[in-house]
Design a protein around this motif. Structure first.
Motif, PDB file in Angstrom:
ATOM      1  N   ARG A  44      11.933  41.368  92.706  1.00 58.87           N
ATOM      2  CA  ARG A  44      11.674  41.229  94.136  1.00 58.87           C
ATOM      3  C   ARG A  44      11.098  39.863  94.477  1.00 58.87           C
ATOM      4  O   ARG A  44      11.368  39.319  95.548  1.00 58.87           O
ATOM      5  N   GLY A  45      10.305  39.298  93.571  1.00 56.30           N
ATOM      6  CA  GLY A  45       9.673  38.012  93.838  1.00 56.30           C
ATOM      7  C   GLY A  45      10.478  36.817  93.390  1.00 56.30           C
ATOM      8  O   GLY A  45      10.015  35.677  93.523  1.00 56.30           O
ATOM      9  N   GLY A  46      11.681  37.053  92.888  1.00 54.90           N
ATOM     10  CA  GLY A  46      12.473  35.970  92.321  1.00 54.90           C
ATOM     11  C   GLY A  46      12.991  34.958  93.305  1.00 54.90           C
ATOM     12  O   GLY A  46      13.529  33.925  92.906  1.00 54.90           O
ATOM     13  N   GLY A  47      12.833  35.220  94.585  1.00 53.51           N
ATOM     14  CA  GLY A  47      13.316  34.272  95.579  1.00 53.51           C
ATOM     15  C   GLY A  47      12.371  33.119  95.857  1.00 53.51           C
ATOM     16  O   GLY A  47      12.703  32.217  96.633  1.00 53.51           O
ATOM     17  N   HIS A  48      11.195  33.111  95.251  1.00 50.00           N
ATOM     18  CA  HIS A  48      10.251  32.011  95.457  1.00 50.00           C
ATOM     19  C   HIS A  48      10.922  30.693  95.062  1.00 50.00           C
ATOM     20  O   HIS A  48      11.591  30.621  94.029  1.00 50.00           O
ATOM     21  N   PRO A  49      10.749  29.632  95.851  1.00 52.41           N
ATOM     22  CA  PRO A  49      11.440  28.368  95.565  1.00 52.41           C
ATOM     23  C   PRO A  49      11.145  27.784  94.190  1.00 52.41           C
ATOM     24  O   PRO A  49      11.982  27.061  93.631  1.00 52.41           O
ATOM     25  N   ALA A  50       9.972  28.068  93.621  1.00 51.69           N
ATOM     26  CA  ALA A  50       9.624  27.509  92.315  1.00 51.69           C
ATOM     27  C   ALA A  50      10.227  28.285  91.160  1.00 51.69           C
ATOM     28  O   ALA A  50      10.240  27.798  90.024  1.00 51.69           O
ATOM     29  N   VAL A  51      10.722  29.493  91.425  1.00 51.23           N
ATOM     30  CA  VAL A  51      11.262  30.348  90.360  1.00 51.23           C
ATOM     31  C   VAL A  51      12.703  29.959  90.062  1.00 51.23           C
ATOM     32  O   VAL A  51      13.549  29.937  90.952  1.00 51.23           O
ATOM     33  N   ASN A  52      12.980  29.653  88.806  1.00 50.43           N
ATOM     34  CA  ASN A  52      14.357  29.339  88.424  1.00 50.43           C
ATOM     35  C   ASN A  52      14.982  30.433  87.574  1.00 50.43           C
ATOM     36  O   ASN A  52      16.175  30.385  87.284  1.00 50.43           O
ATOM     37  N   SER A  53      14.163  31.429  87.173  1.00 50.39           N
ATOM     38  CA  SER A  53      14.698  32.492  86.330  1.00 50.39           C
ATOM     39  C   SER A  53      13.836  33.740  86.450  1.00 50.39           C
ATOM     40  O   SER A  53      12.640  33.672  86.756  1.00 50.39           O
ATOM     41  N   VAL A  54      14.466  34.898  86.175  1.00 52.05           N
ATOM     42  CA  VAL A  54      13.792  36.189  86.260  1.00 52.05           C
ATOM     43  C   VAL A  54      14.148  37.008  85.024  1.00 52.05           C
ATOM     44  O   VAL A  54      15.320  37.100  84.642  1.00 52.05           O
ATOM     45  N   LEU A  55      13.129  37.586  84.419  1.00 50.17           N
ATOM     46  CA  LEU A  55      13.300  38.456  83.251  1.00 50.17           C
ATOM     47  C   LEU A  55      12.697  39.810  83.586  1.00 50.17           C
ATOM     48  O   LEU A  55      11.519  39.904  83.896  1.00 50.17           O
ATOM     49  N   ALA A  56      13.512  40.864  83.520  1.00 48.21           N
ATOM     50  CA  ALA A  56      13.040  42.215  83.838  1.00 48.21           C
ATOM     51  C   ALA A  56      13.278  43.118  82.635  1.00 48.21           C
ATOM     52  O   ALA A  56      14.426  43.379  82.256  1.00 48.21           O
ATOM     53  N   LEU A  57      12.187  43.593  82.019  1.00 57.06           N
ATOM     54  CA  LEU A  57      12.257  44.475  80.860  1.00 57.06           C
ATOM     55  C   LEU A  57      12.008  45.904  81.299  1.00 57.06           C
ATOM     56  O   LEU A  57      10.960  46.211  81.879  1.00 57.06           O
ATOM     57  N   ALA A  58      12.971  46.779  81.044  1.00 55.07           N
ATOM     58  CA  ALA A  58      12.868  48.199  81.429  1.00 55.07           C
ATOM     59  C   ALA A  58      12.374  48.344  82.867  1.00 55.07           C
ATOM     60  O   ALA A  58      11.422  49.077  83.130  1.00 55.07           O
ATOM     61  N   PRO A  59      13.013  47.653  83.813  1.00 58.66           N
ATOM     62  CA  PRO A  59      12.493  47.683  85.188  1.00 58.66           C
ATOM     63  C   PRO A  59      12.629  49.061  85.820  1.00 58.66           C
ATOM     64  O   PRO A  59      13.652  49.739  85.654  1.00 58.66           O
ATOM     65  N   TRP A  60      11.585  49.467  86.527  1.00 64.20           N
ATOM     66  CA  TRP A  60      11.637  50.697  87.291  1.00 64.20           C
ATOM     67  C   TRP A  60      12.281  50.389  88.641  1.00 64.20           C
ATOM     68  O   TRP A  60      11.762  49.599  89.431  1.00 64.20           O
ATOM     69  N   VAL A  61      13.449  50.987  88.892  1.00 63.93           N
ATOM     70  CA  VAL A  61      14.182  50.783  90.142  1.00 63.93           C
ATOM     71  C   VAL A  61      14.199  52.109  90.891  1.00 63.93           C
ATOM     72  O   VAL A  61      14.600  53.136  90.330  1.00 63.93           O
ATOM     73  N   PRO A  62      13.761  52.135  92.139  1.00 58.25           N
ATOM     74  CA  PRO A  62      13.713  53.409  92.877  1.00 58.25           C
ATOM     75  C   PRO A  62      15.105  53.967  93.127  1.00 58.25           C
ATOM     76  O   PRO A  62      16.044  53.221  93.413  1.00 58.25           O
ATOM     77  N   ASP A  63      15.215  55.260  92.994  1.00 50.19           N
ATOM     78  CA  ASP A  63      16.466  55.958  93.291  1.00 50.19           C
ATOM     79  C   ASP A  63      16.437  56.337  94.757  1.00 50.19           C
ATOM     80  O   ASP A  63      15.878  57.367  95.144  1.00 50.19           O
ATOM     81  N   GLU A  64      17.009  55.490  95.585  1.00 49.81           N
ATOM     82  CA  GLU A  64      16.904  55.656  97.026  1.00 49.81           C
ATOM     83  C   GLU A  64      18.115  56.400  97.581  1.00 49.81           C
ATOM     84  O   GLU A  64      19.236  56.225  97.094  1.00 49.81           O
ATOM     85  N   PRO A  65      17.913  57.236  98.587  1.00 46.66           N
ATOM     86  CA  PRO A  65      19.049  57.933  99.212  1.00 46.66           C
ATOM     87  C   PRO A  65      19.990  56.946  99.894  1.00 46.66           C
ATOM     88  O   PRO A  65      19.625  55.802 100.178  1.00 46.66           O
ATOM     89  N   ALA A  66      21.189  57.408 100.134  1.00 46.74           N
ATOM     90  CA  ALA A  66      22.202  56.536 100.731  1.00 46.74           C
ATOM     91  C   ALA A  66      21.787  56.007 102.099  1.00 46.74           C
ATOM     92  O   ALA A  66      22.265  54.963 102.546  1.00 46.74           O
ATOM     93  N   SER A  67      20.893  56.702 102.767  1.00 47.45           N
ATOM     94  CA  SER A  67      20.462  56.284 104.095  1.00 47.45           C
ATOM     95  C   SER A  67      19.478  55.122 104.067  1.00 47.45           C
ATOM     96  O   SER A  67      19.191  54.515 105.096  1.00 47.45           O
ATOM     97  N   VAL A  68      18.954  54.808 102.873  1.00 45.04           N
ATOM     98  CA  VAL A  68      17.979  53.725 102.719  1.00 45.04           C
ATOM     99  C   VAL A  68      18.675  52.508 102.118  1.00 45.04           C
ATOM    100  O   VAL A  68      19.423  52.639 101.144  1.00 45.04           O
ATOM    101  N   PRO A  69      18.452  51.321 102.669  1.00 47.01           N
ATOM    102  CA  PRO A  69      19.085  50.118 102.102  1.00 47.01           C
ATOM    103  C   PRO A  69      18.680  49.930 100.645  1.00 47.01           C
ATOM    104  O   PRO A  69      17.521  50.173 100.282  1.00 47.01           O
ATOM    105  N   PRO A  70      19.594  49.500  99.795  1.00 46.67           N
ATOM    106  CA  PRO A  70      19.266  49.300  98.377  1.00 46.67           C
ATOM    107  C   PRO A  70      18.349  48.091  98.186  1.00 46.67           C
ATOM    108  O   PRO A  70      18.124  47.308  99.115  1.00 46.67           O
ATOM    109  N   GLU A  71      17.844  47.953  96.988  1.00 44.93           N
ATOM    110  CA  GLU A  71      16.994  46.810  96.667  1.00 44.93           C
ATOM    111  C   GLU A  71      17.735  45.505  96.977  1.00 44.93           C
ATOM    112  O   GLU A  71      18.899  45.349  96.620  1.00 44.93           O
ATOM    113  N   PRO A  72      17.081  44.547  97.628  1.00 48.86           N
ATOM    114  CA  PRO A  72      17.740  43.278  97.944  1.00 48.86           C
ATOM    115  C   PRO A  72      18.015  42.466  96.685  1.00 48.86           C
ATOM    116  O   PRO A  72      17.243  42.517  95.714  1.00 48.86           O
TER     117      PRO A  72
END
Length: 239
Positions: free
Chosen positions: A106-134
């Motif tokens: 989620r924080g990877g859009g910061h201008p100083a960030v050039n890379s993102v590493l996600a280990l076993a990330p917890w991603v919410p299981d959202e219903p179809a009516s909710v927009p997915p993770e950006p």
């Protein structure tokens, strides 16, 4: 690229491992978000071993690794701001485990960030009516997701779906699967840490990625998003 000497320790970042702690000029930084606020620092999961190996492998070349204090995973942008104030214009990898993995994505859009590493990330299981993770904010970053296939706490299929959407917005996205491993990535800890170090050194310090990482980034979906992490990965890398 500006390299700053070590200023005083800030409010969010824990003590530096690697270049900052040794007095070496810092040329790149990794911010680690262990997740699970309230849990002991560096617990659980592969974060402790990852910090140690990042310091060993990258510290002599100017890599500083910081763990966000208290495992807080709700302030990745502020942590990046603190790194920028401390070290100046250096590339930053935002890394996280579990809920911290989601925070890193989620924080990877910061201008100083050039890379993102996600280990076993917890991603919410959202219903179809909710927009997915950006994911559009990840464009222009190198992104690596690592997930155990037997993770009973953070559904690996949900991280695959997120990776598939991220790949459409950013070709420099890949995902490795650790077969038979669970949420703590304990069974293949050495391989997971070696993969993470290989990715960070390539993304932040301008090193050459191993062939598996290069192939995963270049492969079209779903191949590059379901890459198996080979047993013994890392034994022949960088000595």
């Amino acid at each position: 690229m500006t390299q700053h000497e070590t200023p005083e320790r800030g409010a969010l970042l824990g003590r530096a491992s690697g270049a900052d702690g040794s007095g070496t000029a810092v040329g790149g930084a990794v911010i680690l978000l262990p997740g699970r606020p309230g849990m002991p620092l560096l617990s659980p999961g592969p974060v402790r071993a990852l910090v140690r190996e990042l310091a060993r492998a990258g510290g002599p070349d100017g890599l500083a690794a910081h763990v966000v204090r208290g495992g807080a995973d709700d302030s990745p942008e502020r942590a990046v701001d603190e790194v920028v104030r401390r070290y100046g214009d250096v590339p930053v990898c935002l890394a996280g485990y579990g809920t911290g993995g989601l925070a890193a994505l989620r924080g990877g859009g910061h201008p100083a960030v050039n890379s993102v590493l996600a280990l076993a990330p917890w991603v919410p299981d959202e219903p179809a009516s909710v927009p997915p993770e950006p994911v559009k904010h990840l464009a222009g970053r190198q992104v690596l997701i690592v997930h155990g296939t037997n993770d009973g706490r953070a559904d690996p299929e949900l991280s695959f779906r997120l990776a598939a959407r991220a790949k459409k917005a950013n070709r420099s996205t890949c995902r490795f699967e650790v077969h038979s491993d669970g949420h703590r990535l304990r069974e293949h800890r050495a391989e997971v840490v070696a993969l993470a170090v290989d990715f960070v050194l390539g993304a932040v310090m301008g090193g050459r990625w191993s062939r598996p990482v290069t192939d995963a980034l270049a492969a079209p979906p779903p191949l590059g998003l379901r890459m198996p992490l080979a047993s013994g990965f890392g034994r022949s890398l960088r000595g």
